[in-house]
Design an enzyme around this catalytic site. Structure first.
Site, PDB file in Angstrom:
ATOM      1  N   GLU A 234     -14.562  51.180 -12.396  1.00  0.00           N
ATOM      2  CA  GLU A 234     -15.298  50.227 -11.561  1.00  0.00           C
ATOM      3  C   GLU A 234     -16.761  50.662 -11.434  1.00  0.00           C
ATOM      4  O   GLU A 234     -17.252  51.000 -10.360  1.00  0.00           O
ATOM      5  CB  GLU A 234     -14.575  50.078 -10.214  1.00  0.00           C
ATOM      6  CG  GLU A 234     -13.190  49.464 -10.412  1.00  0.00           C
ATOM      7  CD  GLU A 234     -12.286  49.510  -9.183  1.00  0.00           C
ATOM      8  OE1 GLU A 234     -12.777  49.781  -8.081  1.00  0.00           O
ATOM      9  OE2 GLU A 234     -11.068  49.268  -9.347  1.00  0.00           O
TER      10      GLU A 234
ATOM     11  N   ASN B 162      -6.109  55.608  -4.966  1.00  0.00           N
ATOM     12  CA  ASN B 162      -5.942  54.635  -3.873  1.00  0.00           C
ATOM     13  C   ASN B 162      -4.479  54.250  -3.649  1.00  0.00           C
ATOM     14  O   ASN B 162      -4.175  53.222  -3.043  1.00  0.00           O
ATOM     15  CB  ASN B 162      -6.791  53.386  -4.112  1.00  0.00           C
ATOM     16  CG  ASN B 162      -7.254  52.757  -2.804  1.00  0.00           C
ATOM     17  OD1 ASN B 162      -7.383  53.453  -1.778  1.00  0.00           O
ATOM     18  ND2 ASN B 162      -7.469  51.441  -2.817  1.00  0.00           N
ATOM     19  N   ARG B 163      -3.588  55.091  -4.141  1.00  0.00           N
ATOM     20  CA  ARG B 163      -2.158  55.009  -3.808  1.00  0.00           C
ATOM     21  C   ARG B 163      -1.662  56.354  -3.293  1.00  0.00           C
ATOM     22  O   ARG B 163      -0.472  56.525  -3.061  1.00  0.00           O
ATOM     23  CB  ARG B 163      -1.334  54.631  -5.053  1.00  0.00           C
ATOM     24  CG  ARG B 163      -1.687  53.293  -5.666  1.00  0.00           C
ATOM     25  CD  ARG B 163      -1.299  52.127  -4.762  1.00  0.00           C
ATOM     26  NE  ARG B 163      -1.635  50.841  -5.376  1.00  0.00           N
ATOM     27  CZ  ARG B 163      -2.843  50.273  -5.316  1.00  0.00           C
ATOM     28  NH1 ARG B 163      -3.820  50.853  -4.655  1.00  0.00           N
ATOM     29  NH2 ARG B 163      -3.073  49.111  -5.894  1.00  0.00           N
TER      30      ARG B 163
ATOM     31  N   HIS C 115     -15.112  48.827  -4.166  1.00  0.00           N
ATOM     32  CA  HIS C 115     -14.329  48.681  -5.400  1.00  0.00           C
ATOM     33  C   HIS C 115     -14.845  47.468  -6.159  1.00  0.00           C
ATOM     34  O   HIS C 115     -15.681  46.717  -5.672  1.00  0.00           O
ATOM     35  CB  HIS C 115     -12.850  48.424  -5.061  1.00  0.00           C
ATOM     36  CG  HIS C 115     -12.100  49.615  -4.561  1.00  0.00           C
ATOM     37  ND1 HIS C 115     -11.157  50.265  -5.315  1.00  0.00           N
ATOM     38  CD2 HIS C 115     -12.144  50.269  -3.371  1.00  0.00           C
ATOM     39  CE1 HIS C 115     -10.641  51.266  -4.624  1.00  0.00           C
ATOM     40  NE2 HIS C 115     -11.214  51.297  -3.427  1.00  0.00           N
TER      41      HIS C 115
ATOM     42  N   TYR D 283     -12.905  44.405  -9.167  1.00  0.00           N
ATOM     43  CA  TYR D 283     -13.763  43.291  -8.813  1.00  0.00           C
ATOM     44  C   TYR D 283     -12.926  42.213  -8.130  1.00  0.00           C
ATOM     45  O   TYR D 283     -11.679  42.276  -8.184  1.00  0.00           O
ATOM     46  CB  TYR D 283     -14.434  42.705 -10.077  1.00  0.00           C
ATOM     47  CG  TYR D 283     -13.452  42.135 -11.086  1.00  0.00           C
ATOM     48  CD1 TYR D 283     -12.857  42.954 -12.033  1.00  0.00           C
ATOM     49  CD2 TYR D 283     -13.094  40.775 -11.067  1.00  0.00           C
ATOM     50  CE1 TYR D 283     -11.950  42.442 -12.948  1.00  0.00           C
ATOM     51  CE2 TYR D 283     -12.186  40.270 -11.982  1.00  0.00           C
ATOM     52  CZ  TYR D 283     -11.615  41.095 -12.912  1.00  0.00           C
ATOM     53  OH  TYR D 283     -10.708  40.595 -13.807  1.00  0.00           O
TER      54      TYR D 283
ATOM     55  N   GLU E  17     -14.522  44.434  -2.399  1.00  0.00           N
ATOM     56  CA  GLU E  17     -14.355  44.179  -3.836  1.00  0.00           C
ATOM     57  C   GLU E  17     -15.571  43.403  -4.326  1.00  0.00           C
ATOM     58  O   GLU E  17     -15.785  42.253  -3.940  1.00  0.00           O
ATOM     59  CB  GLU E  17     -13.099  43.341  -4.102  1.00  0.00           C
ATOM     60  CG  GLU E  17     -11.785  44.021  -3.769  1.00  0.00           C
ATOM     61  CD  GLU E  17     -11.291  44.996  -4.839  1.00  0.00           C
ATOM     62  OE1 GLU E  17     -11.976  45.180  -5.879  1.00  0.00           O
ATOM     63  OE2 GLU E  17     -10.213  45.572  -4.625  1.00  0.00           O
TER      64      GLU E  17
HETATM   65  O1  0X9 Z   1      -5.568  47.948  -5.584  1.00  0.00           O
HETATM   66  C1  0X9 Z   1      -6.525  48.555  -5.083  1.00  0.00           C
HETATM   67  O2  0X9 Z   1      -6.522  49.769  -4.919  1.00  0.00           O
HETATM   68  C2  0X9 Z   1      -7.772  47.777  -4.642  1.00  0.00           C
HETATM   69  N1  0X9 Z   1      -8.108  46.795  -5.632  1.00  0.00           N
HETATM   70  S1  0X9 Z   1      -8.670  47.226  -7.104  1.00  0.00           S
HETATM   71  O3  0X9 Z   1      -8.682  46.060  -7.932  1.00  0.00           O
HETATM   72  N2  0X9 Z   1     -10.169  47.705  -6.978  1.00  0.00           N
HETATM   73  O4  0X9 Z   1      -7.868  48.293  -7.607  1.00  0.00           O
HETATM   74  C3  0X9 Z   1      -7.491  47.007  -3.363  1.00  0.00           C
HETATM   75  C4  0X9 Z   1      -7.030  47.818  -2.214  1.00  0.00           C
HETATM   76  C5  0X9 Z   1      -6.914  46.974  -0.967  1.00  0.00           C
HETATM   77  N3  0X9 Z   1      -5.580  46.670  -0.617  1.00  0.00           N
HETATM   78  C6  0X9 Z   1      -4.880  45.565  -1.031  1.00  0.00           C
HETATM   79  N4  0X9 Z   1      -5.420  44.641  -1.748  1.00  0.00           N
HETATM   80  N5  0X9 Z   1      -3.644  45.474  -0.648  1.00  0.00           N
HETATM   81 ZN    ZN Z   2     -10.616  49.713  -7.219  1.00  0.00          ZN
END
Ligand code: 0X9
Ligand code: ZN
Length: 337
Positions: free
Chosen positions: A93, A163-164, A219, A221, A293
């Site tokens: 990103e 981000n998980r 983040h 997009y 985003e």
């Molecule tokens: O999936 C993610 O970690 C984030 N989107 S990305 O496309 N940049 O990977 C969004 C995180 C926010 N939480 C939710 N959309 N549930």
């Molecule tokens: Zn992201």
């Protein structure tokens, strides 16, 4: 790349000359490397030492430094509330890192235009959360879509989706327990990764002393401003406040010259995903927490994470207008006591 330290020659009495540093000049027309980002931060600390402090908050798996820049108005008043921004959780990103650098530039170099945002608040910005993944994604066109970090994850595979890897709702929804999953591996447990551990520590420091008020994670997009929860279809107590503040940012963007079409909604309305930093920041005490985003270019899917360089300037400027409006309202809703 457009980063330059500008050196002029100063004549003193016509007798001799000394070079004087009057830069650095940041140009929003390129995607900077990890090293260039480091040089830019060093240049700011050198040139604006009364308002800027750099801090090494951790190191990545491959030993790259994670550095924050703390920006103040230099008045030395302790205990101000804090806006914390990070960017670049996801390697590919690229526009996110670039946007964070532009925010830094607005607050430091364009201080005169933005000093109202620093009267009673400090800003702490981590422009590159995942330097290993980012460097990898830049190293070869085949690798450009890399998202995770670069620590070996198991079964001979590499990388965790940072981000998980946070604790709240870890593993829920759109997350994977397969180390070879290219996008969404959650890690063996929460906080297994040096990069997520580092952010955890900083967020806890900022809530322990009650100073952290806004957590904003950039983040791309999608042109969405998201707020908790991400991990479940539940509504947070102050969702109205989040929605209002996000909508004001969007209104400000709508007045720019060629505005992107943004929406504001809870993360779970996009998709449910556990283990995000946004949920964690909110849970540990930031009263306002968002994922921003960035637009993937007005309906043109083709540019996705890497808008062409000639569009960078317009995009980061548009985002700054929104971030500025968001910050104004955060400061109003949560004044430093
Ligand atoms: O999936 C993610 O970690 C984030 N989107 S990305 O496309 N940049 O990977 C969004 C995180 C926010 N939480 C939710 N959309 N549930
Ligand atoms: Zn992201």
């Amino acid at each position: 790349m457009g980063l330059s330290i500008f050196v002029i020659t100063v004549f003193l009495g016509g007798a001799f000359a000394v070079p004087a540093l009057v830069g650095p000049f940041y140009q929003t027309n390129d995607y900077y490397t990890y090293e260039e980002i480091g040089d830019y931060l060093d240049g700011l600390a050198w040139s604006y030492s009364n308002r800027v402090v750099l801090k090494e908050i951790g190191v990545s798996y491959e030993n790259r430094t994670l550095r924050t820049i703390t920006i103040s108005n230099g008045d030395g008043r302790p205990g101000k509330n804090v806006i914390f921004i990070d960017a670049g959780f996801h390697a590919r990103e690229w526009l996110a890192h670039t946007t964070a650098l532009n925010i830094i530039n607005e607050l430091v170099v364009n201080y005169d235009k933005n000093k109202d945002l620093l009267d009673d608040y400090e800003w702490i910005i981590l422009p590159l959360v995942n330097p290993d993944g980012y460097t990898y994604s830049r190293s070869d066109i085949e690798r450009i879509d890399w998202r995770k970090n670069r620590k070996p994850s198991g079964n001979g595979c590499i990388g965790t989706d940072l981000n998980r890897n946070f604790e709240v709702g870890w593993g829920a929804g759109d997350a994977s327990d397969d180390p070879c999953n290219f996008q969404l591996y959650r890690g063996e447990a929460p906080f297994t990764e040096p990069e997520s551990q580092t952010i955890q520590r900083v967020l806890l420091e900022l809530t322990a002393n009650n100073r952290g008020k806004l957590y904003l994670s950039i983040h791309s997009y999608g042109a969405e401003i998201l707020y908790p929860w991400s991990y479940a279809k539940e509504t947070i107590k102050n969702y109205k406040e989040h929605l209002e503040i996000a909508e004001k940012a969007i209104q400000a963007i709508s007045k720019t010259s060629r505005p992107s079409k943004y929406v504001a909604r809870p993360g779970n309305a996009m998709y449910v995903a556990g283990g995000s930093s946004m949920d964690y920041a909110y849970k540990v005490g930031f009263p306002l927490s968002f994922v921003w985003e960035l637009p993937g270019i007005r309906g043109n899917e083709e540019f996705k994470f890497y808008p062409p360089k000639y569009l960078i300037r317009e995009l980061v400027r548009e985002t700054w207008v929104g971030v500025r409006a968001m910050a104004k309202n955060v400061i109003k809703y949560y004044p430093t006591s």
